[in-house]
Design an enzyme around this catalytic site. Sequence first.
Site, PDB file in Angstrom:
ATOM      1  N   HIS A  35       4.465  -1.580   2.237  1.00  0.00           N
ATOM      2  CA  HIS A  35       3.065  -1.977   2.421  1.00  0.00           C
ATOM      3  C   HIS A  35       2.792  -2.147   3.909  1.00  0.00           C
ATOM      4  CE1 HIS A  35      -0.810  -3.872   1.896  1.00  0.00           C
ATOM      5  NE2 HIS A  35      -0.729  -3.677   0.582  1.00  0.00           N
ATOM      6  N   HIS A  36       1.689  -1.535   4.355  1.00  0.00           N
ATOM      7  CA  HIS A  36       1.375  -1.538   5.786  1.00  0.00           C
ATOM      8  C   HIS A  36       1.046  -2.943   6.309  1.00  0.00           C
ATOM      9  CE1 HIS A  36       0.786   0.204   9.553  1.00  0.00           C
ATOM     10  NE2 HIS A  36      -0.106   1.141   9.283  1.00  0.00           N
ATOM     11  N   ALA A  37       0.689  -3.862   5.419  1.00  0.00           N
ATOM     12  CA  ALA A  37       0.360  -5.220   5.859  1.00  0.00           C
ATOM     13  C   ALA A  37       1.559  -5.921   6.486  1.00  0.00           C
ATOM     14  CB  ALA A  37      -0.168  -6.045   4.689  1.00  0.00           C
TER      15      ALA A  37
END
Length: 220
Positions: A186-188
Amino acid sequence: MFKQIDENYLRKEHFHHYMTLTRCSYSLVINLDITKLHAILKEKKLKVYPVQIYLLARAVQKIPEFRMDQVNDELGYWEILHPSYTILNKETKTFSSIWTPFDENFAQFYKSCVADIETFSKSSNLFPKPHMPENMFNISSLPWIDFTSFNLNVSTDEAYLLPIFTIGKFKVEEGKIILPVAIQVHHAVCDGYHAGQYVEYLRWLIEHCDEWLNDSLHIT
């Protein structure tokens, strides 16, 4: 143990952006040269799949961004993540997802993993091994498919932050044994830089496999 991250988190702005405005995960497929590893495993008569699981899990412990999660709406990271992985019932052709506690000592983990696979190999349940911990990540195996691209569409009310790995079918190219592995993050919580760190360390572990595989001398 889960450790919360305080307000000094350097990626705070990035986290909020990719959790609210541009919610996204991303996937990449890497090709791993396992020629040396495969030869040693054949010599030592070790099973390939438990070794693959160990490699992915050990590299996860190395990179904090691969252990980040949200618990009770609090961002943080697990001090250790245990691998959950799929196995196939050869009679029913259904798969199960089981888990093995991670141990950096290869011999200990290998024995535990092999025992778990043997114990639940004939189960038709999706999750036959009880007490699956919260601090675990997922590995799937597709030994029938030599893929060059792979993507999972995870649909949940909350963002799934932990990494997901998919192992493909190895192939021989110019005398080298190549194993495709898909990584979804996940890019977060994980940027391309962190994914690059993970891949670099994973390749280092494979290249130096003769060092940690010496532990297998104690496998009985």
